[in-house]
Design a protein around this motif. Structure first.
Motif, PDB file in Angstrom:
ATOM      1  N   ARG A  86     -19.460  16.364  30.296  1.00 31.38           N
ATOM      2  CA  ARG A  86     -20.120  15.949  28.923  1.00 31.38           C
ATOM      3  C   ARG A  86     -21.239  15.085  29.210  1.00 31.38           C
ATOM      4  O   ARG A  86     -21.311  14.317  30.279  1.00 31.38           O
ATOM      5  N   PRO A  87     -22.311  15.483  28.541  1.00 27.84           N
ATOM      6  CA  PRO A  87     -23.370  14.338  28.630  1.00 27.84           C
ATOM      7  C   PRO A  87     -23.167  12.815  28.423  1.00 27.84           C
ATOM      8  O   PRO A  87     -22.145  12.435  27.705  1.00 27.84           O
ATOM      9  N   THR A  88     -23.715  12.114  29.570  1.00 27.51           N
ATOM     10  CA  THR A  88     -23.339  10.791  29.653  1.00 27.51           C
ATOM     11  C   THR A  88     -24.224   9.963  28.673  1.00 27.51           C
ATOM     12  O   THR A  88     -23.943   8.753  28.264  1.00 27.51           O
ATOM     13  N   GLY A  89     -25.462  10.438  28.386  1.00 25.39           N
ATOM     14  CA  GLY A  89     -26.355   9.812  27.316  1.00 25.39           C
ATOM     15  C   GLY A  89     -25.962  10.142  25.836  1.00 25.39           C
ATOM     16  O   GLY A  89     -25.186  11.114  25.790  1.00 25.39           O
ATOM     17  N   ALA A  90     -26.299   9.074  25.165  1.00 24.39           N
ATOM     18  CA  ALA A  90     -25.815   9.476  23.729  1.00 24.39           C
ATOM     19  C   ALA A  90     -26.518  10.675  23.102  1.00 24.39           C
ATOM     20  O   ALA A  90     -25.944  11.444  22.400  1.00 24.39           O
ATOM     21  N   HIS A  91     -27.662  10.931  23.501  1.00 23.99           N
ATOM     22  CA  HIS A  91     -28.482  12.126  22.903  1.00 23.99           C
ATOM     23  C   HIS A  91     -28.886  13.067  24.045  1.00 23.99           C
ATOM     24  O   HIS A  91     -29.788  13.878  23.833  1.00 23.99           O
ATOM     25  N   MET A  93     -28.612  14.862  28.181  1.00 26.75           N
ATOM     26  CA  MET A  93     -27.760  15.237  29.554  1.00 26.75           C
ATOM     27  C   MET A  93     -28.489  14.711  30.636  1.00 26.75           C
ATOM     28  O   MET A  93     -29.656  14.866  30.724  1.00 26.75           O
ATOM     29  N   ARG A  94     -27.974  13.824  31.557  1.00 24.62           N
ATOM     30  CA  ARG A  94     -28.785  13.072  32.391  1.00 24.62           C
ATOM     31  C   ARG A  94     -28.605  13.959  33.770  1.00 24.62           C
ATOM     32  O   ARG A  94     -27.606  14.892  33.993  1.00 24.62           O
ATOM     33  N   ALA A 113      -7.221  27.896  43.835  1.00 27.45           N
ATOM     34  CA  ALA A 113      -7.521  29.213  43.115  1.00 27.45           C
ATOM     35  C   ALA A 113      -8.673  30.077  43.847  1.00 27.45           C
ATOM     36  O   ALA A 113      -9.150  29.636  44.842  1.00 27.45           O
ATOM     37  N   SER A 114      -8.984  31.346  43.244  1.00 30.62           N
ATOM     38  CA  SER A 114      -9.778  31.982  43.889  1.00 30.62           C
ATOM     39  C   SER A 114     -11.484  31.780  43.397  1.00 30.62           C
ATOM     40  O   SER A 114     -12.315  32.171  43.855  1.00 30.62           O
ATOM     41  N   ARG A 115     -11.062  30.998  42.413  1.00 28.79           N
ATOM     42  CA  ARG A 115     -12.603  30.611  41.731  1.00 28.79           C
ATOM     43  C   ARG A 115     -12.722  29.272  41.416  1.00 28.79           C
ATOM     44  O   ARG A 115     -11.732  28.279  41.364  1.00 28.79           O
ATOM     45  N   ARG A 116     -13.680  28.795  41.087  1.00 31.12           N
ATOM     46  CA  ARG A 116     -14.014  27.382  40.746  1.00 31.12           C
ATOM     47  C   ARG A 116     -14.967  27.679  39.118  1.00 31.12           C
ATOM     48  O   ARG A 116     -15.650  28.436  39.114  1.00 31.12           O
ATOM     49  N   VAL A 117     -14.575  27.092  38.196  1.00 29.37           N
ATOM     50  CA  VAL A 117     -15.078  27.192  36.828  1.00 29.37           C
ATOM     51  C   VAL A 117     -15.661  25.821  36.347  1.00 29.37           C
ATOM     52  O   VAL A 117     -14.755  24.622  36.511  1.00 29.37           O
ATOM     53  N   PHE A 118     -16.735  25.542  35.814  1.00 29.68           N
ATOM     54  CA  PHE A 118     -17.533  24.493  35.523  1.00 29.68           C
ATOM     55  C   PHE A 118     -17.803  24.768  34.068  1.00 29.68           C
ATOM     56  O   PHE A 118     -18.587  25.597  33.619  1.00 29.68           O
ATOM     57  N   VAL A 119     -17.481  23.715  32.984  1.00 35.39           N
ATOM     58  CA  VAL A 119     -17.772  23.774  31.530  1.00 35.39           C
ATOM     59  C   VAL A 119     -18.658  22.646  31.293  1.00 35.39           C
ATOM     60  O   VAL A 119     -18.235  21.398  31.619  1.00 35.39           O
ATOM     61  N   LEU A 120     -19.652  23.108  30.801  1.00 33.01           N
ATOM     62  CA  LEU A 120     -20.775  21.910  30.349  1.00 33.01           C
ATOM     63  C   LEU A 120     -20.809  21.995  28.894  1.00 33.01           C
ATOM     64  O   LEU A 120     -21.256  22.911  28.273  1.00 33.01           O
ATOM     65  N   GLU A 121     -20.535  20.909  28.298  1.00 29.20           N
ATOM     66  CA  GLU A 121     -20.661  20.822  26.674  1.00 29.20           C
ATOM     67  C   GLU A 121     -22.060  20.272  26.542  1.00 29.20           C
ATOM     68  O   GLU A 121     -22.920  19.782  27.041  1.00 29.20           O
ATOM     69  N   ARG A 122     -22.396  20.714  25.175  1.00 32.29           N
ATOM     70  CA  ARG A 122     -23.528  19.933  24.602  1.00 32.29           C
ATOM     71  C   ARG A 122     -24.795  20.350  25.556  1.00 32.29           C
ATOM     72  O   ARG A 122     -25.831  19.548  25.722  1.00 32.29           O
ATOM     73  N   ASP A 128     -35.900  19.450  30.427  1.00 27.68           N
ATOM     74  CA  ASP A 128     -36.550  20.342  31.757  1.00 27.68           C
ATOM     75  C   ASP A 128     -35.924  19.934  33.011  1.00 27.68           C
ATOM     76  O   ASP A 128     -35.817  20.780  33.673  1.00 27.68           O
ATOM     77  N   GLU A 129     -35.909  18.573  33.299  1.00 24.80           N
ATOM     78  CA  GLU A 129     -35.652  18.067  34.541  1.00 24.80           C
ATOM     79  C   GLU A 129     -34.232  18.573  35.057  1.00 24.80           C
ATOM     80  O   GLU A 129     -34.018  19.060  35.947  1.00 24.80           O
ATOM     81  N   VAL A 130     -33.296  18.523  33.939  1.00 28.66           N
ATOM     82  CA  VAL A 130     -31.754  18.731  33.977  1.00 28.66           C
ATOM     83  C   VAL A 130     -31.785  20.317  34.473  1.00 28.66           C
ATOM     84  O   VAL A 130     -31.110  20.894  35.221  1.00 28.66           O
TER      85      VAL A 130
END
Length: 384
Positions: A86-91, A93-94, A113-122, A128-130
């Protein structure tokens, strides 16, 4: 070879019950070969996060010697091969939100497991940098990596990110469906119907609006609208009409900060004094500020949305479109005022509320923004 993929193909993905497009996309993926990156998009509160967690659980369960156990841990958020960001900034993602938790971690093989899953909110808060840091992982991840991106604002996600993901669309929930759920939870039918319509397809928001706190917030927004119609910058008792909304947002901020502070105390009870303890305290302080600001902004955001919808309902009445009003009981109460108003001014008032709501993302001073909005609204619609 495990028969688990075939079983997963017919397993219902929680959160997709009202979204046939999303259900077909995800079940097809499980039955064939899942893509390395998906973008779950649609309005807030319609099941995207639930679906992402359920889909991640199925991805991790495939080939597992204990698929049910794997699913349970993934759904509980305790599986070591699932990372939820989850983004750590109020508005915003850093870069620190993705550097180690996603980009670096994606290069390491799964724990069990045989996989790794990454879930990114918001992911709409990704600048652009991120995005540039994440692009290589999105374009050419290791074969065992799957990324599930979530957004409530598809049009604000950078095109470079959108183009590298498979789209999974979630639509607004029908108001009748939401109202029916609220009634089953004990909400009075007329109130359930109004909250469902005002939620604009967001079941979580409808449930909040039907609560005592949500009812109080609706009253705050109504006072803002009523004061503007009266042509004054002050409400009952000489207070600014926006003051109740602002104070409610501050209360929510304090509650959010107190929750983090309690977590901090619980954690530090077993932490010895030293450099690591100091770093942990600083981390909790930052989390408290972040969570508090986010909670306050959420209340102000919803309050201004309700005010805008109030002017929208008045516009419907002024144009003779009574059935189009979202909160018909409230609209009927204000109907006498609506018929003497210029529809163009009512439309402009709704737009001013929306403009101010959007400006909150720019770290403006909220009380000054609300004060300015109150004067603008009074000038727009305060005279018949």
């Amino acid at each position: 070879m495990s028969s688990e993929p075939a079983a997963a193909a017919v397993r219902a993905i929680a959160g997709t019950e009202d979204h046939p497009h999303a259900r077909m996309a995800l079940e097809t993926a499980l039955a064939t070969r899942p893509s390395h990156a998906y973008l779950f998009h649609g309005p807030a509160g319609v099941g995207k996060r639930t679906a992402a967690r359920a889909f991640a659980a199925e991805l991790l369960a495939e080939g597992s010697p204990d698929p049910e156990g794997t699913r349970r841990r993934a759904l509980a958020g305790t599986h070591p091969d699932m990372t939820w960001v989850r983004p750590t900034g109020a508005h915003v993602m850093r870069t620190q939100d993705v550097d180690e938790p996603v980009i670096a971690a994606a290069t390491r093989t799964p724990f069990e497991a045989s996989r790794r899953v990454f879930v990114l909110e918001r992911v709409d808060t990704m600048n652009d940098e991120v995005a540039n840091r994440l692009l290589k992982t999105l374009e050419e991840p290791p074969s065992f990596v799957h990324l599930l991106l979530i957004t409530d604002a598809f049009d604000q996600v950078l095109p470079t990110v959108v183009s590298r993901c498979q789209s999974v669309r979630f639509d607004r929930l029908p108001a009748a469906r939401i109202a029916s759920e609220l009634e089953r939870e004990g909400v009075e039918p007329a109130r359930a119907a109004a909250c469902a319509r005002l939620s604009l397809g967001n079941a979580a928001r409808a449930r909040y609006l039907a609560s005592e706190e949500g009812e109080a917030l609706r009253a705050d927004a109504d006072r803002f609208v009523t004061a503007a119609l009266g042509g004054g910058a002050t409400g009952d008792g000489g207070r600014e009409p926006w003051r109740g909304l602002f104070e409610r947002a501050e209360e929510r901020r304090a509650v959010a900060e107190a929750a983090v502070a309690q977590d901090c105390r619980d954690r530090l009870e077993s932490e010895p004094k030293g450099r690591e303890r100091n770093a942990l305290e600083k981390s909790f302080e930052e989390a408290a500020r972040r969570d508090g600001r986010r909670a306050r902004t959420e209340v102000l955001d919803l309050g201004l949305t309700l005010a805008a919808l109030g002017f929208r309902d008045l516009l419907c009445l002024a144009e003779g479109a009574h059935e189009a009003a979202l909160d018909r009981h409230r609209a009927e109460t204000l109907s006498a005022s609506a018929h003497s108003r210029d529809p163009r001014r009512l439309r402009a008032a709704a737009e001013r509320c929306e403009d101010t709501r959007l400006s909150l993302e720019l770290n403006v001073t909220e009380d000054l923004a609300l004060d300015a909005l109150g004067f603008r609204l009074a000038r727009l619609v305060g005279t018949a």
